[in-house]
Motif scaffolding. Sequence first.
Motif, PDB file in Angstrom:
ATOM      1  N   LEU A   7      10.906  -6.565   4.720  1.00 34.59           N
ATOM      2  CA  LEU A   7      10.726  -5.163   4.350  1.00 34.59           C
ATOM      3  C   LEU A   7       9.324  -5.011   3.762  1.00 34.59           C
ATOM      4  O   LEU A   7       9.000  -5.644   2.752  1.00 34.59           O
ATOM      5  CB  LEU A   7      11.780  -4.743   3.317  1.00 34.59           C
ATOM      6  N   HIS A   8       8.502  -4.150   4.368  1.00 32.02           N
ATOM      7  CA  HIS A   8       7.106  -4.073   3.951  1.00 32.02           C
ATOM      8  C   HIS A   8       6.528  -2.710   4.316  1.00 32.02           C
ATOM      9  O   HIS A   8       7.206  -1.856   4.889  1.00 32.02           O
ATOM     10  CB  HIS A   8       6.292  -5.171   4.641  1.00 32.02           C
ATOM     11  N   GLU A   9       5.229  -2.519   3.966  1.00 37.25           N
ATOM     12  CA  GLU A   9       4.546  -1.279   4.337  1.00 37.25           C
ATOM     13  C   GLU A   9       3.082  -1.523   4.709  1.00 37.25           C
ATOM     14  O   GLU A   9       2.308  -0.589   4.848  1.00 37.25           O
ATOM     15  CB  GLU A   9       4.641  -0.230   3.210  1.00 37.25           C
ATOM     16  N   ASN A  10       2.712  -2.790   4.901  1.00 34.39           N
ATOM     17  CA  ASN A  10       1.327  -3.117   5.222  1.00 34.39           C
ATOM     18  C   ASN A  10       1.296  -4.270   6.220  1.00 34.39           C
ATOM     19  O   ASN A  10       1.544  -5.423   5.869  1.00 34.39           O
ATOM     20  CB  ASN A  10       0.569  -3.486   3.952  1.00 34.39           C
ATOM     21  N   ASN A  11       0.981  -3.943   7.466  1.00 34.68           N
ATOM     22  CA  ASN A  11       1.004  -4.953   8.523  1.00 34.68           C
ATOM     23  C   ASN A  11       0.062  -6.116   8.239  1.00 34.68           C
ATOM     24  O   ASN A  11       0.365  -7.268   8.573  1.00 34.68           O
ATOM     25  CB  ASN A  11       0.625  -4.306   9.868  1.00 34.68           C
ATOM     26  N   GLU A  12      -1.085  -5.842   7.630  1.00 37.95           N
ATOM     27  CA  GLU A  12      -2.069  -6.901   7.386  1.00 37.95           C
ATOM     28  C   GLU A  12      -1.530  -7.972   6.454  1.00 37.95           C
ATOM     29  O   GLU A  12      -1.975  -9.126   6.520  1.00 37.95           O
ATOM     30  CB  GLU A  12      -3.342  -6.297   6.796  1.00 37.95           C
ATOM     31  N   TRP A  13      -0.595  -7.613   5.591  1.00 39.13           N
ATOM     32  CA  TRP A  13      -0.068  -8.581   4.634  1.00 39.13           C
ATOM     33  C   TRP A  13       1.097  -9.400   5.173  1.00 39.13           C
ATOM     34  O   TRP A  13       1.612 -10.277   4.474  1.00 39.13           O
ATOM     35  CB  TRP A  13       0.363  -7.866   3.351  1.00 39.13           C
ATOM     36  N   THR A  14       1.541  -9.128   6.380  1.00 35.59           N
ATOM     37  CA  THR A  14       2.665  -9.895   6.942  1.00 35.59           C
ATOM     38  C   THR A  14       2.204 -10.915   7.972  1.00 35.59           C
ATOM     39  O   THR A  14       2.993 -11.754   8.407  1.00 35.59           O
ATOM     40  CB  THR A  14       3.692  -8.960   7.603  1.00 35.59           C
ATOM     41  N   ILE A  15       0.936 -10.868   8.371  1.00 33.43           N
ATOM     42  CA  ILE A  15       0.458 -11.703   9.474  1.00 33.43           C
ATOM     43  C   ILE A  15       0.690 -13.190   9.204  1.00 33.43           C
ATOM     44  O   ILE A  15       1.208 -13.922  10.058  1.00 33.43           O
ATOM     45  CB  ILE A  15      -1.040 -11.436   9.736  1.00 33.43           C
ATOM     46  N   HIS A  16       0.317 -13.656   8.008  1.00 36.77           N
ATOM     47  CA  HIS A  16       0.427 -15.086   7.719  1.00 36.77           C
ATOM     48  C   HIS A  16       1.880 -15.537   7.607  1.00 36.77           C
ATOM     49  O   HIS A  16       2.216 -16.658   8.001  1.00 36.77           O
ATOM     50  CB  HIS A  16      -0.346 -15.418   6.446  1.00 36.77           C
ATOM     51  N   LEU A  17       2.749 -14.671   7.090  1.00 33.71           N
ATOM     52  CA  LEU A  17       4.170 -15.015   7.040  1.00 33.71           C
ATOM     53  C   LEU A  17       4.741 -15.076   8.453  1.00 33.71           C
ATOM     54  O   LEU A  17       5.522 -15.991   8.774  1.00 33.71           O
ATOM     55  CB  LEU A  17       4.937 -14.003   6.190  1.00 33.71           C
ATOM     56  N   GLN A  18       4.381 -14.126   9.301  1.00 35.61           N
ATOM     57  CA  GLN A  18       4.833 -14.154  10.693  1.00 35.61           C
ATOM     58  C   GLN A  18       4.426 -15.460  11.367  1.00 35.61           C
ATOM     59  O   GLN A  18       5.215 -16.076  12.102  1.00 35.61           O
ATOM     60  CB  GLN A  18       4.250 -12.974  11.463  1.00 35.61           C
ATOM     61  N   SER A  57       1.127   0.972  -2.418  1.00 39.38           N
ATOM     62  CA  SER A  57       1.389   1.558  -1.096  1.00 39.38           C
ATOM     63  C   SER A  57       0.769   2.944  -0.947  1.00 39.38           C
ATOM     64  O   SER A  57       0.334   3.329   0.141  1.00 39.38           O
ATOM     65  CB  SER A  57       2.892   1.628  -0.836  1.00 39.38           C
ATOM     66  N   HIS A  58       0.718   3.697  -2.051  1.00 38.12           N
ATOM     67  CA  HIS A  58       0.168   5.051  -1.971  1.00 38.12           C
ATOM     68  C   HIS A  58      -1.319   5.060  -1.636  1.00 38.12           C
ATOM     69  O   HIS A  58      -1.834   6.060  -1.144  1.00 38.12           O
ATOM     70  CB  HIS A  58       0.410   5.800  -3.287  1.00 38.12           C
ATOM     71  N   THR A  59      -2.010   3.948  -1.871  1.00 34.03           N
ATOM     72  CA  THR A  59      -3.432   3.873  -1.526  1.00 34.03           C
ATOM     73  C   THR A  59      -3.628   3.706  -0.032  1.00 34.03           C
ATOM     74  O   THR A  59      -4.766   3.785   0.458  1.00 34.03           O
ATOM     75  CB  THR A  59      -4.126   2.718  -2.264  1.00 34.03           C
ATOM     76  N   ARG A  60      -2.535   3.464   0.704  1.00 37.72           N
ATOM     77  CA  ARG A  60      -2.587   3.348   2.163  1.00 37.72           C
ATOM     78  C   ARG A  60      -1.843   4.505   2.827  1.00 37.72           C
ATOM     79  O   ARG A  60      -1.374   4.382   3.952  1.00 37.72           O
ATOM     80  CB  ARG A  60      -1.996   1.996   2.593  1.00 37.72           C
ATOM     81  N   ASP A  61      -1.731   5.617   2.088  1.00 31.75           N
ATOM     82  CA  ASP A  61      -1.035   6.812   2.580  1.00 31.75           C
ATOM     83  C   ASP A  61       0.448   6.568   2.828  1.00 31.75           C
ATOM     84  O   ASP A  61       1.059   7.258   3.648  1.00 31.75           O
ATOM     85  CB  ASP A  61      -1.693   7.354   3.859  1.00 31.75           C
ATOM     86  N   HIS A  62       1.015   5.610   2.114  1.00 33.68           N
ATOM     87  CA  HIS A  62       2.454   5.346   2.186  1.00 33.68           C
ATOM     88  C   HIS A  62       3.073   5.710   0.836  1.00 33.68           C
ATOM     89  O   HIS A  62       3.651   4.877   0.153  1.00 33.68           O
ATOM     90  CB  HIS A  62       2.717   3.875   2.525  1.00 33.68           C
ATOM     91  N   ARG A  63       2.935   6.963   0.466  1.00 35.49           N
ATOM     92  CA  ARG A  63       3.290   7.432  -0.871  1.00 35.49           C
ATOM     93  C   ARG A  63       4.735   7.148  -1.229  1.00 35.49           C
ATOM     94  O   ARG A  63       5.050   6.790  -2.371  1.00 35.49           O
ATOM     95  CB  ARG A  63       2.991   8.943  -0.978  1.00 35.49           C
ATOM     96  N   TYR A  64       5.644   7.314  -0.284  1.00 33.12           N
ATOM     97  CA  TYR A  64       7.058   7.214  -0.626  1.00 33.12           C
ATOM     98  C   TYR A  64       7.715   5.912  -0.145  1.00 33.12           C
ATOM     99  O   TYR A  64       8.932   5.807  -0.130  1.00 33.12           O
ATOM    100  CB  TYR A  64       7.812   8.421  -0.070  1.00 33.12           C
ATOM    101  N   ALA A  65       6.907   4.934   0.217  1.00 33.94           N
ATOM    102  CA  ALA A  65       7.466   3.662   0.650  1.00 33.94           C
ATOM    103  C   ALA A  65       8.350   3.006  -0.425  1.00 33.94           C
ATOM    104  O   ALA A  65       9.450   2.536  -0.112  1.00 33.94           O
ATOM    105  CB  ALA A  65       6.354   2.714   1.083  1.00 33.94           C
ATOM    106  N   PRO A  66       7.924   2.960  -1.689  1.00 38.33           N
ATOM    107  CA  PRO A  66       8.805   2.354  -2.698  1.00 38.33           C
ATOM    108  C   PRO A  66      10.117   3.100  -2.872  1.00 38.33           C
ATOM    109  O   PRO A  66      11.183   2.485  -3.032  1.00 38.33           O
ATOM    110  CB  PRO A  66       7.964   2.401  -3.978  1.00 38.33           C
ATOM    111  N   GLU A  67      10.068   4.431  -2.834  1.00 41.89           N
ATOM    112  CA  GLU A  67      11.296   5.216  -3.004  1.00 41.89           C
ATOM    113  C   GLU A  67      12.250   5.004  -1.825  1.00 41.89           C
ATOM    114  O   GLU A  67      13.465   4.840  -2.009  1.00 41.89           O
ATOM    115  CB  GLU A  67      10.947   6.702  -3.143  1.00 41.89           C
ATOM    116  N   PHE A  68      11.690   4.995  -0.612  1.00 41.88           N
ATOM    117  CA  PHE A  68      12.542   4.768   0.555  1.00 41.88           C
ATOM    118  C   PHE A  68      13.095   3.347   0.540  1.00 41.88           C
ATOM    119  O   PHE A  68      14.268   3.109   0.859  1.00 41.88           O
ATOM    120  CB  PHE A  68      11.747   5.022   1.841  1.00 41.88           C
ATOM    121  N   THR A  69      12.259   2.392   0.144  1.00 41.32           N
ATOM    122  CA  THR A  69      12.715   1.006   0.064  1.00 41.32           C
ATOM    123  C   THR A  69      13.836   0.849  -0.955  1.00 41.32           C
ATOM    124  O   THR A  69      14.799   0.097  -0.730  1.00 41.32           O
ATOM    125  CB  THR A  69      11.546   0.082  -0.299  1.00 41.32           C
TER     126      THR A  69
END
Length: 309
Positions: A7-18, A57-69
């Motif tokens: 569960l995430h909101e930033n593709n760049e931060w999942t690359i190494h885990l993938q 997340s809000h700095t990447r225009d994902h303002r409500y990602a924490p609330e939805f998560t």
Amino acid sequence: MKKIYVLHENNEWTIHLQKRLDELSLPYELWHLDEGKIDLSSEPPLGVFYNRISASSHTRDHRYAPEFTEAVLAWLEKHNRIVINGTRALRLEVSKVNQYMALNAAGIATPKTIAAVGKKHIIEAAESLGMDSFITKHNRAGKGQGVQLFHSVQALQDYLDGPLFDDPVDGITLIQQYIKAPEPYIIRHEFINGKFFYAVRVDTSEGFELCPADACSIDDMFCPTDGASSAPKAKFEILTNYRPDFIDAYEAFLADNNVKVAGIEAIQDEDGNVYTYDVNTNTNYNSDAENVAGKFAMLELARYLGSLL
């Protein structure tokens, strides 16, 4: 088939885990939660759910990602799914006030801090703090957002009245004791499965952008320490033979708050006192530092998630 769900909101931060999940041939699926929908009457799939939503997340225009998560986590937890860094971890991630209260409850020292909403109350907080120098930061931040050092209340007033004032996304500004370190660095302690994995010395002489992810860049030039490095050195350096006594307190704190993956940041003052000032539950790792040290946290994390399948 059971999977690992990230569960995430930033593709760049999942690359190494993938990369590590692929290396271990582990089945996984990414859930990007900046927006979407959830049928609360349905049942979640079976598997392991790893939450790495960020307070920034809000700095990447994902303002409500924490609330939805948080809604998704409530749904998963209601159905007793295996959740790594669930609702409690998310609440700590998005609120430094919650972090400090939980750290203090565990007997861990934090800098003296006053939370304020409204410019008038920010000034009153700085006055009541009674310190010649202090810093401000956002309650819900990440990436060193809002961190500035002031040497007078008037300087703070000028900032609040000027065009550069940055209003926190949740409205809460923290006015905090300035910890003067003898050298410009902090130490970030990384934990996987609630256990200490390694510590990273982070050079703060060029600013307070402390995110170790390879995708991050240094764009904040406000530093909580004085001075500059005498010679060029790596910004991130994994320490060897390092396990201070307070690591046990950190592990107990994580266990009490059901946090399995975290980076905990601390700074030491000129008298040797250690203050803990940030808990990151969406923690990232720097590949250059890991290659030098031969320790790979994403690999360890992938192995941990795989063991839960």
